[in-house]
Motif scaffolding. Sequence first.
Motif, PDB file in Angstrom:
ATOM      1  N   VAL A   1       0.987  -1.136  -0.156  1.00  0.00           N
ATOM      2  CA  VAL A   1      -0.173  -0.289   0.068  1.00  0.00           C
ATOM      3  C   VAL A   1       0.798   1.324  -0.109  1.00  0.00           C
ATOM      4  CG1 VAL A   1      -1.789   1.418   1.364  1.00  0.00           C
ATOM      5  CG2 VAL A   1      -1.903  -1.194   1.135  1.00  0.00           C
ATOM      6  N   ASN A   2       0.683   2.104  -0.891  1.00  0.00           N
ATOM      7  CA  ASN A   2       1.570   3.388  -1.266  1.00  0.00           C
ATOM      8  C   ASN A   2       0.885   4.493  -0.915  1.00  0.00           C
ATOM      9  OD1 ASN A   2       3.224   5.212  -2.355  1.00  0.00           O
ATOM     10  ND2 ASN A   2       2.986   4.343  -4.348  1.00  0.00           N
ATOM     11  N   ILE A   3       1.254   5.290   0.248  1.00  0.00           N
ATOM     12  CA  ILE A   3       0.618   6.287   0.689  1.00  0.00           C
ATOM     13  C   ILE A   3       1.491   7.261   0.466  1.00  0.00           C
ATOM     14  CG2 ILE A   3      -0.447   7.527   2.522  1.00  0.00           C
ATOM     15  CD1 ILE A   3      -1.343   4.922   3.372  1.00  0.00           C
ATOM     16  N   ASP A   4       1.223   8.337  -0.382  1.00  0.00           N
ATOM     17  CA  ASP A   4       2.228   9.410  -0.540  1.00  0.00           C
ATOM     18  C   ASP A   4       1.812  10.798  -1.306  1.00  0.00           C
ATOM     19  OD1 ASP A   4       4.958  10.558  -0.725  1.00  0.00           O
ATOM     20  OD2 ASP A   4       4.953   9.790  -3.042  1.00  0.00           O
ATOM     21  N   HIS A   5       2.564  11.861  -1.180  1.00  0.00           N
ATOM     22  CA  HIS A   5       2.086  13.109  -1.843  1.00  0.00           C
ATOM     23  C   HIS A   5       2.909  13.468  -2.841  1.00  0.00           C
ATOM     24  CE1 HIS A   5       4.663  16.116   0.391  1.00  0.00           C
ATOM     25  NE2 HIS A   5       5.141  14.868   1.023  1.00  0.00           N
TER      26      HIS A   5
ATOM     27  N   VAL B   1      -1.722  -1.031  -4.243  1.00  0.00           N
ATOM     28  CA  VAL B   1      -2.766  -0.030  -4.220  1.00  0.00           C
ATOM     29  C   VAL B   1      -2.143   1.367  -4.055  1.00  0.00           C
ATOM     30  CG1 VAL B   1      -4.935   0.983  -2.986  1.00  0.00           C
ATOM     31  CG2 VAL B   1      -4.384  -1.546  -2.881  1.00  0.00           C
ATOM     32  N   ASP B   2      -2.351   2.406  -4.585  1.00  0.00           N
ATOM     33  CA  ASP B   2      -1.275   3.739  -4.705  1.00  0.00           C
ATOM     34  C   ASP B   2      -2.583   4.742  -4.306  1.00  0.00           C
ATOM     35  OD1 ASP B   2       1.171   2.655  -5.937  1.00  0.00           O
ATOM     36  OD2 ASP B   2      -0.439   2.363  -7.407  1.00  0.00           O
ATOM     37  N   PHE B   3      -2.360   5.158  -3.045  1.00  0.00           N
ATOM     38  CA  PHE B   3      -3.084   6.570  -2.741  1.00  0.00           C
ATOM     39  C   PHE B   3      -2.021   7.618  -2.899  1.00  0.00           C
ATOM     40  CE2 PHE B   3      -5.042   9.523  -0.004  1.00  0.00           C
ATOM     41  CZ  PHE B   3      -6.087  10.187  -0.926  1.00  0.00           C
ATOM     42  N   VAL B   4      -1.953   8.557  -3.950  1.00  0.00           N
ATOM     43  CA  VAL B   4      -0.948   9.333  -4.097  1.00  0.00           C
ATOM     44  C   VAL B   4      -1.730  10.759  -4.213  1.00  0.00           C
ATOM     45  CG1 VAL B   4       0.917  10.362  -5.382  1.00  0.00           C
ATOM     46  CG2 VAL B   4       0.618   7.916  -5.126  1.00  0.00           C
ATOM     47  N   ASP B   5      -1.776  11.657  -3.371  1.00  0.00           N
ATOM     48  CA  ASP B   5      -2.410  12.845  -3.331  1.00  0.00           C
ATOM     49  C   ASP B   5      -1.456  13.941  -3.377  1.00  0.00           C
ATOM     50  OD1 ASP B   5      -3.992  15.066  -2.830  1.00  0.00           O
ATOM     51  OD2 ASP B   5      -4.687  14.644  -0.877  1.00  0.00           O
ATOM     52  N   SER B   6      -1.342  14.535  -4.541  1.00  0.00           N
ATOM     53  CA  SER B   6      -0.264  15.445  -4.838  1.00  0.00           C
ATOM     54  C   SER B   6      -0.532  17.108  -4.372  1.00  0.00           C
ATOM     55  CB  SER B   6       0.341  15.418  -6.208  1.00  0.00           C
ATOM     56  OG  SER B   6      -0.599  15.832  -6.935  1.00  0.00           O
ATOM     57  N   VAL B   7      -1.749  16.979  -4.084  1.00  0.00           N
ATOM     58  CA  VAL B   7      -2.575  18.450  -3.565  1.00  0.00           C
ATOM     59  C   VAL B   7      -2.052  18.476  -1.997  1.00  0.00           C
ATOM     60  CG1 VAL B   7      -4.432  19.659  -3.180  1.00  0.00           C
ATOM     61  CG2 VAL B   7      -4.263  18.453  -5.189  1.00  0.00           C
ATOM     62  N   ALA B   8      -1.698  17.301  -1.255  1.00  0.00           N
ATOM     63  CA  ALA B   8      -1.614  17.314   0.091  1.00  0.00           C
ATOM     64  C   ALA B   8      -0.239  18.034   0.219  1.00  0.00           C
ATOM     65  CB  ALA B   8      -1.674  15.826   0.793  1.00  0.00           C
ATOM     66  N   SER B   9      -0.229  18.613   1.141  1.00  0.00           N
ATOM     67  CA  SER B   9       1.118  19.381   1.732  1.00  0.00           C
ATOM     68  C   SER B   9       2.217  18.335   2.028  1.00  0.00           C
ATOM     69  CB  SER B   9       1.128  20.517   2.941  1.00  0.00           C
ATOM     70  OG  SER B   9       0.608  19.509   4.025  1.00  0.00           O
TER      71      SER B   9
ATOM     72  N   GLU C   1      -0.261  14.800   6.235  1.00  0.00           N
ATOM     73  CA  GLU C   1      -1.838  15.619   6.127  1.00  0.00           C
ATOM     74  C   GLU C   1      -2.572  14.447   5.450  1.00  0.00           C
ATOM     75  OE1 GLU C   1      -1.899  19.248   3.942  1.00  0.00           O
ATOM     76  OE2 GLU C   1      -3.931  19.022   3.358  1.00  0.00           O
ATOM     77  N   ILE C   2      -2.148  13.669   4.826  1.00  0.00           N
ATOM     78  CA  ILE C   2      -3.104  12.210   4.239  1.00  0.00           C
ATOM     79  C   ILE C   2      -3.381  11.405   5.314  1.00  0.00           C
ATOM     80  CG2 ILE C   2      -3.163  10.220   2.730  1.00  0.00           C
ATOM     81  CD1 ILE C   2      -1.049  11.760   0.971  1.00  0.00           C
ATOM     82  N   LEU C   3      -2.567  11.512   6.290  1.00  0.00           N
ATOM     83  CA  LEU C   3      -2.605  10.414   7.391  1.00  0.00           C
ATOM     84  C   LEU C   3      -3.719  10.997   8.493  1.00  0.00           C
ATOM     85  CD1 LEU C   3       0.787   8.921   8.001  1.00  0.00           C
ATOM     86  CD2 LEU C   3      -1.154   7.708   7.495  1.00  0.00           C
ATOM     87  N   TRP C   4      -3.503  12.317   8.494  1.00  0.00           N
ATOM     88  CA  TRP C   4      -4.425  13.250   9.309  1.00  0.00           C
ATOM     89  C   TRP C   4      -5.845  13.012   9.102  1.00  0.00           C
ATOM     90  CZ3 TRP C   4      -6.866  18.022   7.780  1.00  0.00           C
ATOM     91  CH2 TRP C   4      -7.512  18.669   8.872  1.00  0.00           C
ATOM     92  N   GLY C   5      -5.995  12.824   7.805  1.00  0.00           N
ATOM     93  CA  GLY C   5      -7.616  12.521   7.326  1.00  0.00           C
ATOM     94  C   GLY C   5      -7.876  11.172   7.355  1.00  0.00           C
TER      95      GLY C   5
END
Length: 335
Positions: free
Chosen positions: A114-118, A128-136, A140-144
């Motif tokens: 599982v890939n969690i990144d910005h 599974v890739d959760f890449v949110d490039s808008v997150a600082s 910040e992704i983990l906080w959500g």
Amino acid sequence: MSTADVQRDARDTVLHILRTEQRFVTVTHEHPDGDAIGSLVAATRLLQAMGKDVVAVVAPGDLPLSREYLALATVDLVTAIPEDLADRTAVFLDCGTLDRMPVGPIRTDAQRIVNIDHHHDNTRFGDVDFVDSVASSTVEILWGMFHDLDVPLDLDSAKALYVGLVTDTGQFMYENTGESAHRMAADLLHAGVDPFPVYRTLYEGVPWAKLALLGRAIERVRREEDGQLTFTLVRRADYEATGAEDTDSEGIIDHLRAVSGTRLAAVAREVVADPGDGPGVRTKVSLRSSGSGIDVSAIARAGGGGGHPQAAGFTTDMGEEELVQFLRSRLRDAR
Ligand SMILES: [Mn+2]
């Protein structure tokens, strides 16, 4: 599907895995910065709070943590890979590419990744890739995710998230700082984080050797392309003469970036090569744009690295002159 739909799907899939799987291993990139350690610790605590069996693995060379991040080690950080790795879901945090994650077997032998990144140039190496490039930041992704998973923010998790947020936003000054980053900060303060001691730990209590290293780096600054490129090189001899450590070069680049007229700031520093790369010294190059429209991640990729549009880096065998010429030509192309 629209990009937003793909994002929501990836997020839902990650949340589903975090809810339903029982065994995890959490990892981050080599030479971890505040966001890497913050997201590693916060993700580990999040999973622990959900009753999961989770092992947080770091590379042997990354322990002990540097002085600034020691207080974040509120979970066990181990260097031994769990024997039941094949039955564990690996959660990669803040890793733009697999190459940045130094504990090799986790790339290949975990049950799934599982890939969690910005990082916008994340290579999407996960199952599974959760890449949110808008997150600082990755924190910040983990906080959500704490909110999505209804896990209350305990103080140690909030502190870990806060350190990642403060460091990756340059104390709320970089272009990635939006409303959400400030809302997150407010939420973390509400959870009990006291900003001033965090600031003191991160940015004060500066060892004299670090300031002495900064002095040598500033003395050697080169201003090229009519001052649009501000560059310096930190040599092994500088570390030896001052007694500074590798991580003491952090922050030099912010001084260069701040110089009037600078569009591209670059700090090159000589590092002792990993034993696997053979003997000798390599050069790590950090790049920052001044927000003048230059995508430094593209320059970093041309040099074999990656990063964000405003902050990126690569490792090279180029000598000083060749490196400066490389940066000058890339800067000219970026116009
Ligand atoms: Mn980050």
